[in-house]
Design a protein around this motif. Structure first.
Motif, PDB file in Angstrom:
ATOM      1  N   HIS A  95       0.863  -1.175   0.000  1.00 49.41           N
ATOM      2  CA  HIS A  95       0.000   0.000   0.000  1.00 49.41           C
ATOM      3  C   HIS A  95       0.897   1.222   0.000  1.00 49.41           C
ATOM      4  O   HIS A  95       1.678   1.432   0.937  1.00 49.41           O
ATOM      5  CB  HIS A  95      -0.922   0.004   1.231  1.00 49.41           C
ATOM      6  N   GLU A  96       0.808   1.996  -1.063  1.00 51.56           N
ATOM      7  CA  GLU A  96       1.611   3.210  -1.201  1.00 51.56           C
ATOM      8  C   GLU A  96       0.687   4.425  -1.123  1.00 51.56           C
ATOM      9  O   GLU A  96       0.176   4.896  -2.136  1.00 51.56           O
ATOM     10  CB  GLU A  96       2.356   3.197  -2.546  1.00 51.56           C
ATOM     11  N   PRO A  97       0.441   4.923   0.089  1.00 50.91           N
ATOM     12  CA  PRO A  97      -0.494   6.046   0.228  1.00 50.91           C
ATOM     13  C   PRO A  97      -0.121   7.253  -0.618  1.00 50.91           C
ATOM     14  O   PRO A  97      -1.002   7.921  -1.175  1.00 50.91           O
ATOM     15  CB  PRO A  97      -0.427   6.380   1.725  1.00 50.91           C
ATOM     16  N   LEU A 100      -1.161   6.628  -4.110  1.00 51.66           N
ATOM     17  CA  LEU A 100      -2.581   6.301  -4.252  1.00 51.66           C
ATOM     18  C   LEU A 100      -2.784   4.956  -4.943  1.00 51.66           C
ATOM     19  O   LEU A 100      -3.598   4.814  -5.870  1.00 51.66           O
ATOM     20  CB  LEU A 100      -3.324   7.405  -5.010  1.00 51.66           C
ATOM     21  N   THR A 101      -2.056   3.931  -4.513  1.00 51.47           N
ATOM     22  CA  THR A 101      -2.225   2.584  -5.039  1.00 51.47           C
ATOM     23  C   THR A 101      -2.189   1.576  -3.891  1.00 51.47           C
ATOM     24  O   THR A 101      -1.558   1.816  -2.857  1.00 51.47           O
ATOM     25  CB  THR A 101      -1.133   2.211  -6.057  1.00 51.47           C
ATOM     26  N   VAL A 102      -2.858   0.452  -4.084  1.00 50.37           N
ATOM     27  CA  VAL A 102      -2.824  -0.641  -3.118  1.00 50.37           C
ATOM     28  C   VAL A 102      -2.852  -1.955  -3.874  1.00 50.37           C
ATOM     29  O   VAL A 102      -3.511  -2.076  -4.909  1.00 50.37           O
ATOM     30  CB  VAL A 102      -3.998  -0.565  -2.118  1.00 50.37           C
ATOM     31  N   THR A 103      -2.119  -2.933  -3.365  1.00 50.45           N
ATOM     32  CA  THR A 103      -2.139  -4.291  -3.900  1.00 50.45           C
ATOM     33  C   THR A 103      -2.616  -5.219  -2.789  1.00 50.45           C
ATOM     34  O   THR A 103      -2.103  -5.166  -1.666  1.00 50.45           O
ATOM     35  CB  THR A 103      -0.742  -4.724  -4.379  1.00 50.45           C
ATOM     36  N   VAL A 178       1.600   0.503 -11.069  1.00 51.74           N
ATOM     37  CA  VAL A 178       1.627   1.961 -11.135  1.00 51.74           C
ATOM     38  C   VAL A 178       0.465   2.404 -12.007  1.00 51.74           C
ATOM     39  O   VAL A 178      -0.037   1.662 -12.853  1.00 51.74           O
ATOM     40  CB  VAL A 178       2.958   2.489 -11.719  1.00 51.74           C
ATOM     41  N   VAL A 179       0.002   3.638 -11.784  1.00 45.31           N
ATOM     42  CA  VAL A 179      -1.180   4.114 -12.488  1.00 45.31           C
ATOM     43  C   VAL A 179      -0.933   4.234 -13.979  1.00 45.31           C
ATOM     44  O   VAL A 179      -1.759   3.834 -14.796  1.00 45.31           O
ATOM     45  CB  VAL A 179      -1.631   5.470 -11.906  1.00 45.31           C
ATOM     46  N   LYS A 207      -6.114   1.755  -8.212  1.00 50.78           N
ATOM     47  CA  LYS A 207      -5.932   3.188  -8.010  1.00 50.78           C
ATOM     48  C   LYS A 207      -6.876   3.625  -6.900  1.00 50.78           C
ATOM     49  O   LYS A 207      -8.020   3.171  -6.823  1.00 50.78           O
ATOM     50  CB  LYS A 207      -6.254   3.929  -9.308  1.00 50.78           C
ATOM     51  N   LEU A 208      -6.407   4.522  -6.013  1.00 54.22           N
ATOM     52  CA  LEU A 208      -7.182   4.938  -4.847  1.00 54.22           C
ATOM     53  C   LEU A 208      -7.606   6.401  -4.960  1.00 54.22           C
ATOM     54  O   LEU A 208      -7.074   7.163  -5.770  1.00 54.22           O
ATOM     55  CB  LEU A 208      -6.361   4.739  -3.568  1.00 54.22           C
TER      56      LEU A 208
END
Length: 430
Positions: A95-97, A100-103, A178-179, A207-208
């Motif tokens: 989770h990379e706040p 804005l991504t989460v796996t 990645v987005v 994508k978050l």
């Protein structure tokens, strides 16, 4: 019974006894009345691959399982030997706040992922219109529409990567983490909505969005669906801070007690920063008053919880999902009500999507054929999402095969030539 015990013994030797459920628990994993010979709960992605290699080698049919909330969707399986439960693959990975991504793994419940992301003031707009017990993998496999699709799009729009296990047991990736990822074909869009017929989804990257700072929900009551849809279209055109619309026909409105008897209820969900939400609410209230429409604020939690559930495991109901151009949605709703006025309708007016539910009918099959005719006349589609298994055996719940069916069959042949994954459950009984 001997064959069932032999299969369970083989799987135990492959995965360990803790990954194979007792035979008596298999009935809980029945699909349309068909009970698997064995239920496995792999603890790792490699174990999922081992199960698929074993099934592929012996020609055994496998149906992936998440939370079970979408297993009513699809045709009756031709064969069903192994239920592949992903319940132990329930972890959040990366989770990379800041990015804005989460796996996360596919077996994580939707509610658990939402809780984790909320600790960082973030969210992913996933989820069916009902059913918090759903898992991430199940929601993706069913391409379940979320109530907030109006603002954020559907699962195909914000799923940027998938990890899957193929029918022959290979572990592969689609997309990335990645987005901005534009290399090659986007196979994520192919796997999403395939009902587990092409591969087993074991991991997903999304994508978050930041959690909204303010939320307000209101309901406006109208005499006809056309008036409600016109109002929703006007609000959308004006660019308010809208997260979702949902339209209930008079029967559903009465059940949810959202408006006076005989009226349609348009639920308006606002979200964003506090100033934008306040301005939007104030202007929407003014527009409603100009139209002499009943308008009132309601508690967001109450609004969603009070709506009637369209699929109840204890009731033999008929539930269909229809879609048409948003401009034709009022005509679609009126045509559905003309068939049987006792139905409950939940519709997304700016998306052209309708969920319709009836109590048990004396002539279910005849009703469904009339429903297909109505949708076709309006250049729309209709899928039977829930009905008695006996009726499923007589019809294809997806209706007539689309013009692209030949291509779909070729894709299935390339991805699963032996028909190991969920055989018969998809369009045209693929």
């Amino acid at each position: 019974m001997v064959k069932q015990q032999s299969l369970a013994a083989d799987l135990e030797s492959l995965l360990g006894s803790d990954a194979v459920l007792p035979c008596e628990r298999s009935v809980a994993f029945a699909v349309d009345g068909q009970v698997p010979q064995a239920v496995v709960t792999p603890g790792t992605v490699e174990q999922v691959a081992q199960v698929m290699r074993y099934a592929h080698g012996d020609g055994l049919a496998v149906i992936p399982w998440g939370g079970g909330s979408h297993m009513h969707i699809g045709n009756v399986p031709r064969r069903y030997d192994i239920a592949l439960s992903l319940s132990r693959l329930d972890k959040v990975g990366e989770h990379e706040p800041a990015d804005l991504t989460v796996t996360c793994q596919a077996g994580i419940p939707l509610a658990a992922l939402r809780w984790h992301l909320a600790q960082h003031d973030q969210f992913v707009p996933l989820g069916p219109p009902w059913g918090e017990e759903a898992t991430i993998g199940g929601v993706l496999a069913a391409n379940a529409s979320s109530a907030s699709r109006h603002a954020y799009g559907g699962p195909r729009d914000f799923t940027i990567g998938l990890r899957v296990v193929t029918a022959d047991g290979r572990i592969t990736r689609a997309g990335g983490r990645v987005v901005k990822n534009v290399a090659g074909y986007d196979l994520c869009k192919l796997y999403i909505g395939s009902l587990g017929t092409l591969a087993v989804i074991v991991e997903a990257t999304f994508k978050l969005w930041p959690l909204p700072k303010a939320e307000r929900t209101a309901v406006a009551a109208f005499e006809t669906p056309a008036q409600a849809c016109s109002f929703a279209a006007e609000l959308h055109r004006r660019g308010f801070s809208l997260r979702a619309f949902q339209l209930l026909n008079p029967t559903a409105t009465a059940a949810a007690r959202l408006a006076p008897e005989g009226l349609c209820a348009l639920v308006i969900d606002l979200a964003g920063n506090a100033q934008a939400v306040e301005r939007s609410y104030r202007e929407i209230a003014g527009l409603a008053r100009e139209l002499l429409a009943d308008f009132a604020e309601i508690d967001p939690a109450t609004a969603w919880e009070s709506r009637p559930r369209l699929v109840s495991p204890s009731e033999p109901i008929l539930t269909c999902r229809a879609s048409a151009l948003p401009t034709k949605l009022p005509a679609l709703m009126e045509a559905l009500e003309a068939i049987d006025g006792a139905l409950h309708i939940l519709a997304w007016p700016t998306l052209g999507v309708v969920y319709a539910s009836w109590p048990a009918l004396a002539d279910d099959e005849g009703t469904v054929r009339r429903l297909w005719a109505v949708a076709s006349e309006l250049d729309g589609t209709l899928v039977v999402e829930h009905c008695h298994p006996e009726m499923k055996r007589r019809i294809d719940v997806f209706g007539d095969s689309p013009p692209s069916f030949g291509l779909m069959r070729s894709v299935k042949q390339q991805f699963d030539p032996q028909g190991v994954l969920s055989p018969g459950r998809f369009v045209g009984r693929l």
